[in-house]
Design a protein around this motif. Structure first.
Motif, PDB file in Angstrom:
ATOM      1  N   THR A   1      -3.167 -12.821  -1.348  1.00 40.86           N
ATOM      2  CA  THR A   1      -4.599 -13.109  -1.283  1.00 40.86           C
ATOM      3  C   THR A   1      -5.262 -12.839  -2.625  1.00 40.86           C
ATOM      4  O   THR A   1      -4.782 -12.020  -3.418  1.00 40.86           O
ATOM      5  CB  THR A   1      -5.283 -12.271  -0.187  1.00 40.86           C
ATOM      6  N   PRO A   2      -6.376 -13.512  -2.921  1.00 43.98           N
ATOM      7  CA  PRO A   2      -7.033 -13.335  -4.225  1.00 43.98           C
ATOM      8  C   PRO A   2      -7.441 -11.886  -4.467  1.00 43.98           C
ATOM      9  O   PRO A   2      -7.936 -11.200  -3.575  1.00 43.98           O
ATOM     10  CB  PRO A   2      -8.271 -14.238  -4.113  1.00 43.98           C
ATOM     11  N   GLY A   3      -7.232 -11.416  -5.690  1.00 42.46           N
ATOM     12  CA  GLY A   3      -7.724 -10.118  -6.108  1.00 42.46           C
ATOM     13  C   GLY A   3      -6.934  -8.924  -5.653  1.00 42.46           C
ATOM     14  O   GLY A   3      -7.301  -7.791  -5.978  1.00 42.46           O
ATOM     15  N   VAL A   4      -5.844  -9.107  -4.905  1.00 41.03           N
ATOM     16  CA  VAL A   4      -5.105  -7.985  -4.336  1.00 41.03           C
ATOM     17  C   VAL A   4      -3.770  -7.819  -5.053  1.00 41.03           C
ATOM     18  O   VAL A   4      -2.958  -8.745  -5.104  1.00 41.03           O
ATOM     19  CB  VAL A   4      -4.868  -8.180  -2.824  1.00 41.03           C
ATOM     20  N   GLY A   5      -3.539  -6.627  -5.585  1.00 43.38           N
ATOM     21  CA  GLY A   5      -2.263  -6.287  -6.204  1.00 43.38           C
ATOM     22  C   GLY A   5      -1.550  -5.231  -5.385  1.00 43.38           C
ATOM     23  O   GLY A   5      -2.174  -4.303  -4.872  1.00 43.38           O
ATOM     24  N   VAL A   6      -0.233  -5.360  -5.260  1.00 44.80           N
ATOM     25  CA  VAL A   6       0.564  -4.434  -4.453  1.00 44.80           C
ATOM     26  C   VAL A   6       1.732  -3.926  -5.286  1.00 44.80           C
ATOM     27  O   VAL A   6       2.430  -4.705  -5.942  1.00 44.80           O
ATOM     28  CB  VAL A   6       1.088  -5.124  -3.174  1.00 44.80           C
ATOM     29  N   THR A   7       1.946  -2.609  -5.277  1.00 48.97           N
ATOM     30  CA  THR A   7       3.127  -2.022  -5.900  1.00 48.97           C
ATOM     31  C   THR A   7       3.832  -1.138  -4.883  1.00 48.97           C
ATOM     32  O   THR A   7       3.189  -0.569  -3.990  1.00 48.97           O
ATOM     33  CB  THR A   7       2.759  -1.183  -7.135  1.00 48.97           C
ATOM     34  N   ARG A   8       5.163  -1.019  -5.022  1.00 45.60           N
ATOM     35  CA  ARG A   8       5.943  -0.230  -4.064  1.00 45.60           C
ATOM     36  C   ARG A   8       7.025   0.537  -4.795  1.00 45.60           C
ATOM     37  O   ARG A   8       7.719  -0.012  -5.643  1.00 45.60           O
ATOM     38  CB  ARG A   8       6.554  -1.141  -2.996  1.00 45.60           C
ATOM     39  N   ASN A   9       7.164   1.808  -4.451  1.00 41.97           N
ATOM     40  CA  ASN A   9       8.184   2.668  -5.052  1.00 41.97           C
ATOM     41  C   ASN A   9       9.518   2.426  -4.370  1.00 41.97           C
ATOM     42  O   ASN A   9       9.917   3.159  -3.469  1.00 41.97           O
ATOM     43  CB  ASN A   9       7.801   4.140  -4.923  1.00 41.97           C
ATOM     44  N   GLY A  10      10.223   1.366  -4.772  1.00 40.56           N
ATOM     45  CA  GLY A  10      11.525   1.063  -4.206  1.00 40.56           C
ATOM     46  C   GLY A  10      11.459   0.026  -3.118  1.00 40.56           C
ATOM     47  O   GLY A  10      10.581  -0.838  -3.082  1.00 40.56           O
ATOM     48  N   GLY A  11      12.434   0.107  -2.178  1.00 36.67           N
ATOM     49  CA  GLY A  11      12.523  -0.844  -1.088  1.00 36.67           C
ATOM     50  C   GLY A  11      11.574  -0.506   0.041  1.00 36.67           C
ATOM     51  O   GLY A  11      10.660   0.317  -0.100  1.00 36.67           O
ATOM     52  N   PRO A  12      11.768  -1.149   1.209  1.00 38.77           N
ATOM     53  CA  PRO A  12      10.909  -0.878   2.359  1.00 38.77           C
ATOM     54  C   PRO A  12      10.845   0.613   2.668  1.00 38.77           C
ATOM     55  O   PRO A  12      11.849   1.325   2.639  1.00 38.77           O
ATOM     56  CB  PRO A  12      11.598  -1.654   3.487  1.00 38.77           C
ATOM     57  N   GLY A  13       9.645   1.093   2.953  1.00 40.11           N
ATOM     58  CA  GLY A  13       9.440   2.508   3.226  1.00 40.11           C
ATOM     59  C   GLY A  13       8.992   3.312   2.033  1.00 40.11           C
ATOM     60  O   GLY A  13       8.540   4.453   2.177  1.00 40.11           O
ATOM     61  N   GLY A  14       9.103   2.730   0.803  1.00 42.74           N
ATOM     62  CA  GLY A  14       8.621   3.417  -0.388  1.00 42.74           C
ATOM     63  C   GLY A  14       7.107   3.414  -0.443  1.00 42.74           C
ATOM     64  O   GLY A  14       6.445   2.541   0.124  1.00 42.74           O
ATOM     65  N   VAL A  15       6.544   4.399  -1.131  1.00 37.24           N
ATOM     66  CA  VAL A  15       5.089   4.500  -1.249  1.00 37.24           C
ATOM     67  C   VAL A  15       4.517   3.164  -1.699  1.00 37.24           C
ATOM     68  O   VAL A  15       4.961   2.582  -2.702  1.00 37.24           O
ATOM     69  CB  VAL A  15       4.703   5.602  -2.245  1.00 37.24           C
ATOM     70  N   THR A  16       3.535   2.646  -0.957  1.00 38.25           N
ATOM     71  CA  THR A  16       2.984   1.322  -1.205  1.00 38.25           C
ATOM     72  C   THR A  16       1.499   1.421  -1.488  1.00 38.25           C
ATOM     73  O   THR A  16       0.734   1.914  -0.662  1.00 38.25           O
ATOM     74  CB  THR A  16       3.231   0.396   0.002  1.00 38.25           C
ATOM     75  N   ALA A  17       1.093   0.966  -2.675  1.00 43.17           N
ATOM     76  CA  ALA A  17      -0.304   1.028  -3.100  1.00 43.17           C
ATOM     77  C   ALA A  17      -0.906  -0.372  -3.078  1.00 43.17           C
ATOM     78  O   ALA A  17      -0.305  -1.322  -3.600  1.00 43.17           O
ATOM     79  CB  ALA A  17      -0.409   1.619  -4.502  1.00 43.17           C
ATOM     80  N   VAL A  18      -2.089  -0.500  -2.479  1.00 41.21           N
ATOM     81  CA  VAL A  18      -2.819  -1.765  -2.417  1.00 41.21           C
ATOM     82  C   VAL A  18      -4.108  -1.604  -3.213  1.00 41.21           C
ATOM     83  O   VAL A  18      -4.957  -0.781  -2.875  1.00 41.21           O
ATOM     84  CB  VAL A  18      -3.125  -2.159  -0.967  1.00 41.21           C
ATOM     85  N   ARG A  19      -4.230  -2.372  -4.291  1.00 43.93           N
ATOM     86  CA  ARG A  19      -5.395  -2.286  -5.173  1.00 43.93           C
ATOM     87  C   ARG A  19      -6.165  -3.601  -5.129  1.00 43.93           C
ATOM     88  O   ARG A  19      -5.585  -4.672  -5.301  1.00 43.93           O
ATOM     89  CB  ARG A  19      -4.952  -1.979  -6.607  1.00 43.93           C
ATOM     90  N   ILE A  20      -7.457  -3.514  -4.928  1.00 40.77           N
ATOM     91  CA  ILE A  20      -8.309  -4.693  -4.839  1.00 40.77           C
ATOM     92  C   ILE A  20      -9.194  -4.761  -6.074  1.00 40.77           C
ATOM     93  O   ILE A  20      -9.895  -3.809  -6.405  1.00 40.77           O
ATOM     94  CB  ILE A  20      -9.161  -4.662  -3.565  1.00 40.77           C
TER      95      ILE A  20
END
Length: 631
Positions: free
Chosen positions: A65-84
């Motif tokens: 979606t527009p304006g949304v960035g996602v980062t994840r520390n590793g594979g599924p289950g890693g800390v996931t940050a959603v920045r708008i």
């Protein structure tokens, strides 16, 4: 979340085949409003698009979606940050079925989206920009609202899905519901498991992930226009991760693991007053998050960290139609948060837990109406009385103009926000009781046009944040906050500024269903005390997404998704940049009769294995196949 949350709504921007182009949106105004009348910038992912994309993790959908960035520390289950729009992850508010998701025991008091699977979610709304006047302090960046499937009175219904794929991945999901007379109910559950990849990019052993979850909703009509609404969501997740083993103390394979249990509950009643002229909702919401981390190689005790975060919230919302052209929405809220944390070690295996709590009481009001032909104005104001930081006010004005009632909508908004420091930032071993709240001012200007079957939009935005909380590293020099051998502490270090544009197109073109977006963001840390300005970490200047799908004769549906993120800083301390990344996903679904279909997809088709956080691994190319059924 709304007095009329049980009312259906259609898509705004992510458009499935045949979708109407004049939808309702809920999260923007906390009550259903026609999209053309909302001056706030928002995207909706409806149930049809969620199903079509075959995504299992909510953050994968948000990243398109527009304006949304996602980062994840590793594979599924890693800390996931959603920045708008370049904001911090802790400045994004998550809401599910009207209940706000936050964990006061994590560093920024934010919600870690790692364990948020699609499951029974039927609709997602993403509200961008400062929204504190309506949604409170956590909404400086924006709001992500998720809605599980609603109970439907009448005949019993059921659905389910099962899939398996690469890296030993399996997923099961099921839901049942029905009702009779005044009662309607729905229950759902899911289970996800994967052997995963090494969290450390240089590691060789896999860090697996297991999660089970369940949700339920029940509505009962107690009297005409009086409804009881009960909701519950629960999950239990276990993940393995890597650390910094002796003697090198560099990021590498370890046997560490964690467990997170999350639960939320809500009970509310809607009822009329003043002869039905005022609609009301009174609700109580509870969230409870419990986290544990373990290291089998630690002496004396394998428990390395435990945390409990609990939030209780009592809220009232009212709505009155003042005149045929003006609607007033208002409310009052009382929230109490509690943190309890401890870090066992070989020299202190049973430490005394650190327990802290705080509270905030709020009142807000919003007026929405038409001061002129084809013009909709929204004015909102909020007063928060924080137990530790006193009174803080915030306001917002939003305008939508549809010249001549035609196919073009012009939008503008201006909003203020504030976010109090988290309990962890104030009172943990790195805490600073002298912290002050963050404040923000944001604006956006946008135009949207319906051109045949395609909806086009372009939005310019900006946000300035003062006193942003960040981590200060102790370097000597007699800093009084560095006594006792502390490595560092939290402080109001930063002034940040983010500007950019968002462009989107969705609809049907030459028989294809398309959804495309491009975001250009410049998120900067402004130099203070003589320091130079610099980009914020993990905020790509350029992000883009494209999804194209088509239904062939016989009902076979094919889809291709592309996602791009440009180069960005890996951290603020001079580490090498994160490379730009382009990933592709291919999917297909074919009916096996009226009730059952078979589907499959290939994720990361080119085996890019993108690195979104420096040093962490990523799954790379995997293939999956599954069955779906509805009864």
């Amino acid at each position: 979340m709304s007095l009329a949350i049980l009312a259906g709504a259609t898509a705004l921007a992510v458009t499935p085949p045949g979708t109407a182009v004049d939808p309702l949106v809920v999260v923007a105004n906390r009550t259903p409003v026609a999209a053309a009348e909302s001056g706030r910038s928002l995207t909706v992912i409806p149930g049809e698009a969620i199903r079509d994309r075959q995504a299992l993790v909510v953050s994968d959908l948000l990243a398109t979606t527009p304006g949304v960035g996602v980062t994840r520390n590793g594979g599924p289950g890693g800390v996931t940050a959603v920045r708008i729009r370049g904001a911090e992850a802790e400045q994004t508010l998550f809401v599910i079925d009207g209940v706000r998701l936050n964990d006061p025991s994590v560093i920024g008091g934010a919600y870690d989206a790692a364990n948020l699977l699609v499951g029974d979610i039927s609709r997602i709304e993403v509200l961008r920009g400062v929204q504190s006047a309506v949604w409170g302090g956590q909404a400086i960046g924006g709001v992500v609202s998720l809605e599980t499937r609603l109970p439907s009175p009448g005949a019993f219904s059921a659905e389910g899905a099962a899939e398996a794929g690469g890296l030993g991945t399996s997923y099961l999901r099921g839901g049942i519901g029905g009702g009779s007379g005044a009662l309607a109910w729905r229950l759902a559950a899911d289970a996800f498991a994967t052997d995963g990849v090494s969290a450390a990019r240089t590691g060789t052993e896999r860090d697996g992930y297991r999660r089970t979850g369940a949700s339920g909703r029940l509505t009962a009509d107690l009297a005409p226009d009086v409804r009881l609404d009960l909701r519950a969501v629960w999950s239990d997740a276990r993940n393995a991760f890597d650390g910094f083993p002796a003697p090198a103390f560099i990021f590498a394979d370890t046997r560490e693991r964690g467990r997170t249990r999350e639960a939320l509950g809500y009970a509310g009643v809607t009822f009329p007053l003043a002869g039905g002229r005022v609609k009301n909702r009174l609700g109580l919401a509870l969230t409870d998050t419990r986290r544990r981390t373990y290291d089998p190689d630690q002496a004396v005790t394998d428990l390395t960290f435990r945390a409990e975060g609990r939030v209780s919230r009592l809220e009232y919302q009212g709505e009155a139609q003042l005149t045929p052209d003006w609607r007033l929405t208002f409310g009052a809220e009382g929230e109490r948060s509690r943190m309890r944390i401890a870090s066992p070690s070989p020299w202190d295996p049973q430490p005394q837990p650190l327990a802290r709590s705080t509270g905030v009481d709020s009142a807000w009001v919003q007026a929405l109406g038409s001061p002129g032909r084809d013009l909709t104005l929204t004015l909102a104001a909020r007063l928060d009385q924080h137990e530790s930081f006193g009174n803080h006010g915030s306001g917002q004005a939003a305008l939508a103009w549809r010249p001549g009632g035609g196919a073009t909508v012009l939008r503008a908004s201006l909003g203020q926000g504030f976010r109090a420091p988290s309990l962890y930032q104030l009172y943990s071993e790195y805490g600073n009781a002298a912290l002050q709240p963050e404040t923000a001012l944001a604006w956006d200007l946008g135009v949207e046009r319906q051109a045949g079957d395609i909806r086009l939009s372009l939005t310019l935005f900006g946000r300035r944040t003062e006193d942003q909380v960040n981590f200060a590293i102790c370097t000597g020099g007699g800093d009084p906050n560095c006594t006792g051998g502390r490595f560092g502490y939290y402080d109001n270090l930063d002034r940040t500024n983010a500007t950019g544009l968002e462009a989107a197109a969705s609809g049907r073109l030459a028989g294809f269903d398309i959804d495309a977006s491009y975001t250009r963001t410049r998120a900067r840390l402004e130099g203070q005390n003589g320091a130079p300005d610099r980009d914020l970490a993990r905020r790509p200047k350029d992000m883009a997404a494209l999804d194209v799908s088509r239904t062939l004769p016989g009902g076979v549906r094919l889809g291709l998704g592309l996602s791009f993120a440009g180069e960005s800083l890996s951290d603020l301390w001079g580490g090498p940049p994160l490379k730009s990344r382009l990933t592709a996903n291919l999917r297909a679904e074919a009916p096996l009769g009226d009730l059952v279909s078979v589907y499959g997809r290939i994720d990361d088709l080119t085996d890019e294995a993108p690195e979104t956080v420096r040093g962490y691994g990523s799954p790379g190319r995997t293939a999956h196949v599954g069955l779906r059924a509805r009864f």
